[in-house]
Design a protein around this motif. Structure first.
Motif, PDB file in Angstrom:
ATOM      1  N   LEU A   1      -1.621  -9.514  -5.125  1.00 14.15           N
ATOM      2  CA  LEU A   1      -0.517  -9.387  -6.070  1.00 14.15           C
ATOM      3  C   LEU A   1      -0.923  -9.861  -7.465  1.00 14.15           C
ATOM      4  CD1 LEU A   1       2.450  -8.544  -6.243  1.00 14.15           C
ATOM      5  CD2 LEU A   1       3.059 -10.910  -5.764  1.00 14.15           C
ATOM      6  N   VAL A   2      -1.653 -10.957  -7.538  1.00 17.91           N
ATOM      7  CA  VAL A   2      -2.137 -11.455  -8.834  1.00 17.91           C
ATOM      8  C   VAL A   2      -3.093 -10.445  -9.464  1.00 17.91           C
ATOM      9  CG1 VAL A   2      -3.607 -13.220  -9.895  1.00 17.91           C
ATOM     10  CG2 VAL A   2      -1.763 -13.897  -8.372  1.00 17.91           C
ATOM     11  N   ALA A   3      -4.008  -9.884  -8.669  1.00 14.65           N
ATOM     12  CA  ALA A   3      -4.946  -8.887  -9.203  1.00 14.65           C
ATOM     13  C   ALA A   3      -4.204  -7.645  -9.682  1.00 14.65           C
ATOM     14  CB  ALA A   3      -5.971  -8.515  -8.137  1.00 14.65           C
TER      15      ALA A   3
ATOM     16  N   LYS B   1      -9.378 -10.028 -14.278  1.00 13.59           N
ATOM     17  CA  LYS B   1      -8.983  -9.970 -12.867  1.00 13.59           C
ATOM     18  C   LYS B   1      -9.747 -10.993 -12.043  1.00 13.59           C
ATOM     19  CE  LYS B   1      -8.503  -5.250 -12.280  1.00 13.59           C
ATOM     20  NZ  LYS B   1      -8.535  -4.052 -11.465  1.00 13.59           N
ATOM     21  N   ILE B   2     -11.033 -11.113 -12.280  1.00 16.23           N
ATOM     22  CA  ILE B   2     -11.837 -12.082 -11.527  1.00 16.23           C
ATOM     23  C   ILE B   2     -11.363 -13.501 -11.812  1.00 16.23           C
ATOM     24  CG2 ILE B   2     -14.148 -13.101 -11.354  1.00 16.23           C
ATOM     25  CD1 ILE B   2     -15.255 -10.262 -11.680  1.00 16.23           C
ATOM     26  N   LEU B   3     -11.117 -13.804 -13.078  1.00 17.17           N
ATOM     27  CA  LEU B   3     -10.630 -15.140 -13.427  1.00 17.17           C
ATOM     28  C   LEU B   3      -9.251 -15.411 -12.830  1.00 17.17           C
ATOM     29  CD1 LEU B   3     -11.745 -15.426 -17.159  1.00 17.17           C
ATOM     30  CD2 LEU B   3     -12.750 -16.529 -15.163  1.00 17.17           C
ATOM     31  N   ALA B   4      -8.363 -14.426 -12.877  1.00 15.61           N
ATOM     32  CA  ALA B   4      -7.017 -14.600 -12.332  1.00 15.61           C
ATOM     33  C   ALA B   4      -7.050 -14.786 -10.821  1.00 15.61           C
ATOM     34  CB  ALA B   4      -6.149 -13.405 -12.705  1.00 15.61           C
ATOM     35  N   VAL B   5      -7.887 -14.027 -10.138  1.00 23.78           N
ATOM     36  CA  VAL B   5      -7.982 -14.171  -8.680  1.00 23.78           C
ATOM     37  C   VAL B   5      -8.598 -15.515  -8.328  1.00 23.78           C
ATOM     38  CG1 VAL B   5      -9.147 -13.266  -6.628  1.00 23.78           C
ATOM     39  CG2 VAL B   5      -7.999 -11.700  -8.179  1.00 23.78           C
ATOM     40  N   PHE B   6      -9.571 -15.968  -9.103  1.00 20.56           N
ATOM     41  CA  PHE B   6     -10.161 -17.278  -8.868  1.00 20.56           C
ATOM     42  C   PHE B   6      -9.125 -18.392  -9.056  1.00 20.56           C
ATOM     43  CE2 PHE B   6     -12.550 -21.022 -10.399  1.00 20.56           C
ATOM     44  CZ  PHE B   6     -13.281 -21.267  -9.243  1.00 20.56           C
ATOM     45  N   LEU B   7      -8.340 -18.304 -10.122  1.00 20.55           N
ATOM     46  CA  LEU B   7      -7.287 -19.300 -10.335  1.00 20.55           C
ATOM     47  C   LEU B   7      -6.212 -19.219  -9.248  1.00 20.55           C
ATOM     48  CD1 LEU B   7      -6.874 -19.136 -14.219  1.00 20.55           C
ATOM     49  CD2 LEU B   7      -7.902 -20.963 -12.857  1.00 20.55           C
ATOM     50  N   ALA B   8      -5.869 -18.010  -8.832  1.00 25.29           N
ATOM     51  CA  ALA B   8      -4.890 -17.846  -7.756  1.00 25.29           C
ATOM     52  C   ALA B   8      -5.427 -18.416  -6.447  1.00 25.29           C
ATOM     53  CB  ALA B   8      -4.522 -16.377  -7.583  1.00 25.29           C
ATOM     54  N   LEU B   9      -6.725 -18.282  -6.223  1.00 27.20           N
ATOM     55  CA  LEU B   9      -7.332 -18.852  -5.026  1.00 27.20           C
ATOM     56  C   LEU B   9      -7.247 -20.373  -5.052  1.00 27.20           C
ATOM     57  CD1 LEU B   9      -8.788 -18.151  -2.430  1.00 27.20           C
ATOM     58  CD2 LEU B   9     -10.940 -18.231  -3.684  1.00 27.20           C
ATOM     59  N   ILE B  10      -7.406 -20.953  -6.223  1.00 21.51           N
ATOM     60  CA  ILE B  10      -7.255 -22.406  -6.356  1.00 21.51           C
ATOM     61  C   ILE B  10      -5.808 -22.808  -6.091  1.00 21.51           C
ATOM     62  CG2 ILE B  10      -7.308 -24.315  -8.011  1.00 21.51           C
ATOM     63  CD1 ILE B  10      -9.761 -22.953  -9.266  1.00 21.51           C
ATOM     64  N   VAL B  11      -4.856 -22.045  -6.635  1.00 19.59           N
ATOM     65  CA  VAL B  11      -3.440 -22.386  -6.489  1.00 19.59           C
ATOM     66  C   VAL B  11      -2.959 -22.145  -5.059  1.00 19.59           C
ATOM     67  CG1 VAL B  11      -1.110 -21.744  -7.219  1.00 19.59           C
ATOM     68  CG2 VAL B  11      -2.921 -22.002  -8.917  1.00 19.59           C
TER      69      VAL B  11
END
Length: 89
Positions: A26-28, A54-64
């Motif tokens: 969903l974030v991507a 997209k890569i940065l957003a998915v990485f941050l979403a993975l952290i969250v």
């Protein structure tokens, strides 16, 4: 384990996959849509522009969402291991 048990296990497995991957997808999707709108507005036609956000957003979403994803997968694994005797029969 009969046919109904296999179907229940498959349904739970698919639900676990959807719950675990849903937030990241969903974030991507949202970031990709926003980058596409930005590219359309500014007439930038660079195809590689969408990858980095997209890569940065998915990485941050993975952290969250990492704890939620880990707990979901761990719960499914625990239930699967605990009910292993039903699978063996």
């Amino acid at each position: 384990m009969g046919q109904q048990g296999v179907m229940d296990f498959a349904r739970e497995a698919l639900l676990t996959v959807i719950l675990a991957s849903g937030p990241l997808l969903l974030v991507a999707l949202i970031v990709g849509l926003l980058v596409s709108i930005f590219q359309t507005i500014t007439s930038i036609q660079d195809q590689t522009l969408s990858f980095v956000p997209k890569i940065l957003a998915v990485f941050l979403a993975l952290i969250v969402f990492g704890n939620f994803i880990g707990a979901t997968v761990l719960d499914f694994f625990t239930v699967t291991i605990e009910s292993m005797q039903q699978f063996i029969r």
